[in-house]
Motif scaffolding. Structure first.
Motif, short mmCIF file in Angstrom:
data_model
loop_
_atom_site.label_atom_id
_atom_site.label_comp_id
_atom_site.label_asym_id
_atom_site.label_seq_id
_atom_site.Cartn_x
_atom_site.Cartn_y
_atom_site.Cartn_z
N HIS A 92 0.84 -1.20 0.00
CA HIS A 92 0.00 0.00 0.00
C HIS A 92 0.88 1.26 0.00
CE1 HIS A 92 -3.49 2.53 0.83
NE2 HIS A 92 -2.76 3.14 1.74
N ASP A 93 1.97 1.23 0.77
CA ASP A 93 2.89 2.37 0.78
C ASP A 93 3.48 2.61 -0.61
OD1 ASP A 93 2.53 2.93 3.45
OD2 ASP A 93 4.27 1.76 4.12
N VAL A 94 3.89 1.52 -1.27
CA VAL A 94 4.45 1.65 -2.62
C VAL A 94 3.40 2.18 -3.58
CG1 VAL A 94 5.48 0.40 -4.56
CG2 VAL A 94 6.13 -0.19 -2.21
N LEU A 95 2.19 1.64 -3.49
CA LEU A 95 1.11 2.06 -4.38
C LEU A 95 0.80 3.54 -4.21
CD1 LEU A 95 -1.07 1.28 -6.44
CD2 LEU A 95 -2.56 0.70 -4.50
N GLU A 96 0.73 4.00 -2.96
CA GLU A 96 0.44 5.41 -2.71
C GLU A 96 1.57 6.31 -3.24
OE1 GLU A 96 -2.41 6.82 -1.45
OE2 GLU A 96 -3.09 4.78 -1.85
N ALA A 97 2.80 5.84 -3.12
CA ALA A 97 3.93 6.62 -3.65
C ALA A 97 3.87 6.70 -5.17
CB ALA A 97 5.25 5.99 -3.20
N VAL A 98 3.52 5.58 -5.81
CA VAL A 98 3.39 5.56 -7.28
C VAL A 98 2.30 6.53 -7.72
CG1 VAL A 98 2.69 4.15 -9.25
CG2 VAL A 98 4.27 3.22 -7.56
N LYS A 99 1.15 6.46 -7.08
CA LYS A 99 0.04 7.33 -7.45
C LYS A 99 0.41 8.80 -7.26
CE LYS A 99 -3.75 4.06 -6.56
NZ LYS A 99 -4.94 3.77 -5.70
#
Length: 345
Positions: free
Chosen positions: A122-129
């Motif tokens: 989730h942390d990676v996904l939020e950073a990507v977004k």
């Protein structure tokens, strides 16, 4: 050609976990490009460069393979992404990033099995977004979630402590009590703004161990209120060049010809030529220490062969050997400093 939101830079050895990343990102509606999407063998360098420089987010997968000397292509792509502001490092092995990429802390996916519900993903996904939408990357939340899960596991004790903390706070007594006998209880439920005695001791040791110690402290998930302090120290880390003097030894070949004047005995001739050879050895070693890269500590002579002859005017000896130069060599290296002092601009 459809423009990709995300470009993934990785070593072939990490293809399995990268494939899980791609599937997870695509399930979230993101357009992902990785080198398995290259059509044909021709022009692959141009294709990679075009995708690399057009993606809003470039995930660089740091692993044992990519941080090694064999990972130069990944490191080159990371440098391009860093210069464009699209760089997002993700760590899949417990490794340190290559020199020059340590200023931005890598998000942790060590041991990730492809679970999209994993807080770390989730942390990676939020950073990507955030990068795709032109927003600042938010701080990771996964360690704090692990701490909350641990606290919930305390069951009735945690609930009771929280209730007591709430009541104490109503009477303005929370801070006083949390500094005293209820300190560890307060730390469990994150009230009073104090860590437990044990966590504080572990944190102090981690801080003494430098940046690597702080990273290990964060990964342990036990930080509580000290999690923020460890994050702050790491985010303010800087690189300094340190000079050290390292003891080395150099062996320099030498030859000392026979003296003009003959000696009364072979022993005297050997002694005389050895004296001359020792002087030559000192001069050779002293010559090396003239450079600011070396400091002389000691000089010795190693005799490998002596040729002696008795002539009409006495004994003469020539000598072959080596000057043994004990030196200190000046070496420089870069070290990470995590003392909380912001890097100078």
């Amino acid at each position: 050609m459809t423009k990709a939101d995300v470009f993934i830079s990785y070593k072939r050895e990490d293809e399995a976990i990268v494939a899980k990343m791609v599937a997870s990102f695509e399930a979230e509606g993101l357009v992902v490009w990785w080198d398995r999407d290259i059509e044909g063998a021709s022009g692959w360098r141009d294709a990679i460069h075009q995708r690399l420089t057009s993606a809003a987010c470039v995930i660089v997968v740091w692993s044992e393979a990519s941080v090694s000397g064999a990972g130069e292509f990944v490191q080159d792509e990371a440098a391009v992404a860093k210069s464009r502001g699209s760089f997002l490092p993700v760590r899949v092995d417990k490794v340190e990033p290559p020199l020059g990429f340590g200023q931005q802390q890598a998000l942790d996916l060590v041991g990730w099995r492809g679970n999209r519900r994993d807080p770390r993903f989730h942390d990676v996904l939020e950073a990507v977004k955030a990068l795709v939408n032109g927003r600042p990357i938010p701080p990771p939340q996964a360690p704090r979630r692990r701490m909350r899960q641990r606290a919930i596991g305390g069951g009735a004790i945690v609930f009771t402590a929280a209730l007591i903390g709430f009541v104490f706070n109503l009477f303005g007594a929370q801070n006083t009590l949390c500094q005293g006998p209820f300190r560890d209880v307060c730390a469990i439920v994150s009230i009073g703004g104090v860590p437990s005695v044990q966590d504080e001791a572990v944190f102090e040791q981690a801080r003494a161990d430098g940046c690597d110690g702080l990273r290990a402290f964060i990964e342990s998930g036990r930080g509580g209120v000290l999690q923020f302090e460890a994050d702050r120290l790491l985010s303010a880390r800087r690189t300094e060049t340190v000079t050290e003097w390292v003891e080395i030894e150099r062996r320099l070949p030498l030859y000392e010809p026979s003296l003009r004047n003959g000696q009364s005995s072979e022993t005297a001739a050997r002694t005389a030529v050895a004296t001359q050879a020792e002087q030559q050895a000192r001069e050779l070693c002293s010559g090396m220490s003239q450079s600011d890269m070396f400091r002389e500590r000691a000089t010795s002579l190693a005799i490998e062969n002596a040729n002696c002859r008795n002539g009409a005017d006495g004994w003469r000896c020539s000598l072959e050997g080596a000057a043994i130069c004990a030196l200190e060599s000046r070496e420089t290296r870069e070290v990470e400093i995590c003392d909380g002092v912001e890097p100078s601009q």
